[in-house]
Design a protein around this motif. Structure first.
Motif, PDB file in Angstrom:
ATOM      1  N   PHE A  49      -1.525  -9.798  -7.831  1.00 18.88           N
ATOM      2  CA  PHE A  49      -0.650  -8.635  -7.504  1.00 18.88           C
ATOM      3  C   PHE A  49       0.921  -9.329  -8.435  1.00 18.88           C
ATOM      4  O   PHE A  49       0.872 -10.671  -8.441  1.00 18.88           O
ATOM      5  CB  PHE A  49      -0.631  -8.193  -6.040  1.00 18.88           C
ATOM      6  CG  PHE A  49      -0.423  -9.628  -5.787  1.00 18.88           C
ATOM      7  CD1 PHE A  49       1.571 -10.243  -5.427  1.00 18.88           C
ATOM      8  CD2 PHE A  49      -0.719 -10.676  -4.497  1.00 18.88           C
ATOM      9  CE1 PHE A  49       1.873 -10.059  -4.179  1.00 18.88           C
ATOM     10  CE2 PHE A  49      -0.501 -10.846  -3.593  1.00 18.88           C
ATOM     11  CZ  PHE A  49       0.919 -11.404  -3.643  1.00 18.88           C
ATOM     12  N   GLU A  51       4.654  -9.049  -6.863  1.00 19.46           N
ATOM     13  CA  GLU A  51       5.527  -9.426  -6.339  1.00 19.46           C
ATOM     14  C   GLU A  51       6.899  -8.935  -6.905  1.00 19.46           C
ATOM     15  O   GLU A  51       7.463  -9.097  -7.599  1.00 19.46           O
ATOM     16  CB  GLU A  51       4.923 -10.260  -5.357  1.00 19.46           C
ATOM     17  CG  GLU A  51       6.258 -10.410  -3.478  1.00 19.46           C
ATOM     18  CD  GLU A  51       7.059 -11.176  -3.377  1.00 19.46           C
ATOM     19  OE1 GLU A  51       7.500 -11.386  -2.166  1.00 19.46           O
ATOM     20  OE2 GLU A  51       7.058 -12.217  -3.859  1.00 19.46           O
ATOM     21  N   GLU A  52       7.305  -7.028  -6.111  1.00 17.96           N
ATOM     22  CA  GLU A  52       8.569  -6.755  -6.438  1.00 17.96           C
ATOM     23  C   GLU A  52       9.358  -7.394  -5.565  1.00 17.96           C
ATOM     24  O   GLU A  52       9.657  -7.424  -4.473  1.00 17.96           O
ATOM     25  CB  GLU A  52       8.686  -5.144  -5.825  1.00 17.96           C
ATOM     26  CG  GLU A  52      10.212  -5.017  -6.964  1.00 17.96           C
ATOM     27  CD  GLU A  52       9.997  -2.957  -6.210  1.00 17.96           C
ATOM     28  OE1 GLU A  52      10.583  -2.599  -6.784  1.00 17.96           O
ATOM     29  OE2 GLU A  52      10.116  -2.675  -4.567  1.00 17.96           O
ATOM     30  N   THR A 130       9.452  -6.899  -1.187  1.00 19.62           N
ATOM     31  CA  THR A 130       8.796  -5.800  -0.218  1.00 19.62           C
ATOM     32  C   THR A 130       8.199  -6.118   0.515  1.00 19.62           C
ATOM     33  O   THR A 130       8.846  -5.398   1.902  1.00 19.62           O
ATOM     34  CB  THR A 130       8.877  -4.432  -1.165  1.00 19.62           C
ATOM     35  OG1 THR A 130       7.848  -4.517  -1.665  1.00 19.62           O
ATOM     36  CG2 THR A 130      10.284  -4.071  -1.958  1.00 19.62           C
ATOM     37  N   TRP A 131       7.225  -6.242   0.330  1.00 18.08           N
ATOM     38  CA  TRP A 131       5.742  -6.774   2.033  1.00 18.08           C
ATOM     39  C   TRP A 131       6.449  -7.448   3.115  1.00 18.08           C
ATOM     40  O   TRP A 131       5.409  -7.514   3.513  1.00 18.08           O
ATOM     41  CB  TRP A 131       5.013  -6.842   0.957  1.00 18.08           C
ATOM     42  CG  TRP A 131       4.599  -8.017   0.509  1.00 18.08           C
ATOM     43  CD1 TRP A 131       5.027  -8.994  -0.966  1.00 18.08           C
ATOM     44  CD2 TRP A 131       4.554  -9.659   0.773  1.00 18.08           C
ATOM     45  NE1 TRP A 131       4.766  -9.584  -1.574  1.00 18.08           N
ATOM     46  CE2 TRP A 131       4.589 -10.383   0.530  1.00 18.08           C
ATOM     47  CE3 TRP A 131       4.302  -9.771   2.416  1.00 18.08           C
ATOM     48  CZ2 TRP A 131       4.275 -12.476   0.093  1.00 18.08           C
ATOM     49  CZ3 TRP A 131       4.122 -11.455   2.387  1.00 18.08           C
ATOM     50  CH2 TRP A 131       3.912 -12.240   1.124  1.00 18.08           C
ATOM     51  N   GLU A 152       9.937  -8.997 -10.634  1.00 11.05           N
ATOM     52  CA  GLU A 152       8.488  -9.372 -10.160  1.00 11.05           C
ATOM     53  C   GLU A 152       7.494 -10.450 -10.615  1.00 11.05           C
ATOM     54  O   GLU A 152       7.662 -10.495 -11.596  1.00 11.05           O
ATOM     55  CB  GLU A 152       7.287  -8.254 -11.325  1.00 11.05           C
ATOM     56  CG  GLU A 152       8.027  -6.580 -11.017  1.00 11.05           C
ATOM     57  CD  GLU A 152       7.162  -5.470 -11.197  1.00 11.05           C
ATOM     58  OE1 GLU A 152       6.029  -6.054 -12.242  1.00 11.05           O
ATOM     59  OE2 GLU A 152       6.833  -4.462 -10.264  1.00 11.05           O
ATOM     60  N   ALA A 180      -2.984  -5.797  -2.205  1.00  9.77           N
ATOM     61  CA  ALA A 180      -1.921  -5.323  -2.622  1.00  9.77           C
ATOM     62  C   ALA A 180      -1.624  -4.354  -3.115  1.00  9.77           C
ATOM     63  O   ALA A 180      -0.493  -3.400  -3.153  1.00  9.77           O
ATOM     64  CB  ALA A 180      -1.578  -6.248  -3.945  1.00  9.77           C
ATOM     65  N   ARG A 181      -2.518  -2.970  -3.826  1.00 10.51           N
ATOM     66  CA  ARG A 181      -2.738  -1.709  -3.478  1.00 10.51           C
ATOM     67  C   ARG A 181      -1.614  -0.640  -2.638  1.00 10.51           C
ATOM     68  O   ARG A 181      -1.515   0.302  -3.015  1.00 10.51           O
ATOM     69  CB  ARG A 181      -3.209  -1.287  -4.868  1.00 10.51           C
ATOM     70  CG  ARG A 181      -4.271  -1.668  -6.011  1.00 10.51           C
ATOM     71  CD  ARG A 181      -5.396  -0.911  -6.251  1.00 10.51           C
ATOM     72  NE  ARG A 181      -6.294  -1.109  -5.405  1.00 10.51           N
ATOM     73  CZ  ARG A 181      -7.580  -2.058  -6.089  1.00 10.51           C
ATOM     74  NH1 ARG A 181      -7.231  -3.182  -7.021  1.00 10.51           N
ATOM     75  NH2 ARG A 181      -8.651  -2.325  -5.113  1.00 10.51           N
ATOM     76  N   LYS A 183       0.101  -1.689  -0.038  1.00  8.78           N
ATOM     77  CA  LYS A 183       1.606  -1.811   0.411  1.00  8.78           C
ATOM     78  C   LYS A 183       2.389  -1.471  -0.465  1.00  8.78           C
ATOM     79  O   LYS A 183       2.986  -0.561  -0.265  1.00  8.78           O
ATOM     80  CB  LYS A 183       1.768  -3.681   0.389  1.00  8.78           C
ATOM     81  CG  LYS A 183       0.526  -4.744   1.398  1.00  8.78           C
ATOM     82  CD  LYS A 183       1.182  -3.771   2.418  1.00  8.78           C
ATOM     83  CE  LYS A 183       0.963  -4.861   3.511  1.00  8.78           C
ATOM     84  NZ  LYS A 183       1.267  -4.014   4.950  1.00  8.78           N
ATOM     85  N   LYS A 184       1.584  -1.463  -2.203  1.00  9.42           N
ATOM     86  CA  LYS A 184       2.009  -1.028  -2.859  1.00  9.42           C
ATOM     87  C   LYS A 184       3.198   0.679  -2.662  1.00  9.42           C
ATOM     88  O   LYS A 184       4.108   1.736  -3.185  1.00  9.42           O
ATOM     89  CB  LYS A 184       1.784  -1.153  -5.000  1.00  9.42           C
ATOM     90  CG  LYS A 184       2.970  -0.872  -5.767  1.00  9.42           C
ATOM     91  CD  LYS A 184       2.185  -1.100  -6.838  1.00  9.42           C
ATOM     92  CE  LYS A 184       3.198  -0.749  -8.600  1.00  9.42           C
ATOM     93  NZ  LYS A 184       2.934  -1.741  -9.483  1.00  9.42           N
ATOM     94  N   SER A 185       1.570   1.294  -2.529  1.00  5.68           N
ATOM     95  CA  SER A 185       1.430   2.503  -2.576  1.00  5.68           C
ATOM     96  C   SER A 185       2.518   2.814  -1.020  1.00  5.68           C
ATOM     97  O   SER A 185       3.055   3.919  -0.790  1.00  5.68           O
ATOM     98  CB  SER A 185       0.522   3.546  -2.058  1.00  5.68           C
ATOM     99  OG  SER A 185       0.368   4.381  -1.522  1.00  5.68           O
ATOM    100  N   ARG A 188       5.919   3.029  -2.470  1.00  4.89           N
ATOM    101  CA  ARG A 188       7.231   4.243  -2.573  1.00  4.89           C
ATOM    102  C   ARG A 188       6.680   5.841  -1.941  1.00  4.89           C
ATOM    103  O   ARG A 188       8.172   5.789  -2.043  1.00  4.89           O
ATOM    104  CB  ARG A 188       5.001   4.719  -3.682  1.00  4.89           C
ATOM    105  CG  ARG A 188       5.398   3.365  -5.238  1.00  4.89           C
ATOM    106  CD  ARG A 188       3.861   3.285  -5.992  1.00  4.89           C
ATOM    107  NE  ARG A 188       4.554   3.256  -7.086  1.00  4.89           N
ATOM    108  CZ  ARG A 188       2.985   2.816  -8.003  1.00  4.89           C
ATOM    109  NH1 ARG A 188       2.189   3.594  -7.141  1.00  4.89           N
ATOM    110  NH2 ARG A 188       3.661   1.985  -9.108  1.00  4.89           N
TER     111      ARG A 188
END
Length: 205
Positions: A49, A51-52, A130-131, A152, A180-181, A183-185, A188
């Motif tokens: 992933f 990471e932002e 963010t996570w 990122e 990761a998918r 967490k990204k959702s 958002r």
């Protein structure tokens, strides 16, 4: 992982976190989950992933009014972040180019908890993945906005090429990609929530 590879025992080696490459090459760990910023031919990496790294702040901070935070907007702010290795610092400078001068007031702290506490108290804004602050975002105590330009950090599941192939690395990579998918959702969805002003509390004698 235990289901996919019976007999697996998971042990986290915390003191290898900041020296993952050395720990792998010395045989101290079998697998590392680490930022993959400087590829090493002695290691095999499975990207999992990106990471932002976002700007975290109180909801009433002026920077929270925008959809993103230009890096120039941080020039006069106290900016809190983690201590980072030299290689990662070089990557940040290369990503931002000359604009990195806007981060002249950065303070590096060793603990996420300390960064979060100071940010919640309004002592500054912070640059965090963010996570790492999901609970604070869900509670509304903090909000995040993406940096502009974006930052990122790629993460990978890494093993040493000199050692026998380890199927657990592929299993872990699959699990982390799915995580990761999700967490990204979540992030958002949190950013789409209506922006509210924090309640003001008054003390009664």
């Amino acid at each position: 992982m235990r289901e996919a590879v019976p007999g697996t025992r998971v042990e986290v080696i915390v003191d290898a976190t900041r020296r993952a490459t050395d720990a792998l090459l010395r045989g101290e760990v079998d697998i590392a989950v680490t930022p993959w910023l400087d590829p090493d031919p002695r290691l095999e990496a499975r990207h999992v992933f990106d990471e932002e790294i976002a700007v975290a702040m109180r909801p009433d901070d002026p920077l929270a009014r925008g959809a993103t935070v230009p890096i120039a907007a941080l020039a006069d702010r106290r900016v809190l972040t983690h201590e980072v290795p030299a290689a990662e610092l070089a990557w940040i400078r290369a990503t931002f180019g000359r604009a990195v001068v806007a981060l002249r007031n950065v303070e590096r702290l060793p603990l996420t908890e300390a960064i979060v506490a100071l940010t919640k108290s309004g002592e500054g804004v912070s640059l965090l993945g963010t996570w790492t602050i999901q609970d604070e975002l869900e509670s509304g105590r903090l909000v995040t906005r993406p940096l502009r330009p974006a930052l990122e950090r790629p993460f990978a599941v890494v093993t040493a090429r000199a050692r026998p192939a380890d199927p657990r690395a592929d299993v872990l990579a699959t699990v982390l990609r799915a995580w990761a998918r999700e967490k990204k959702s979540d992030v958002r969805a949190l950013r789409k929530r209506p922006r509210t002003t924090p309640a003001k509390l008054s003390a009664r004698s």
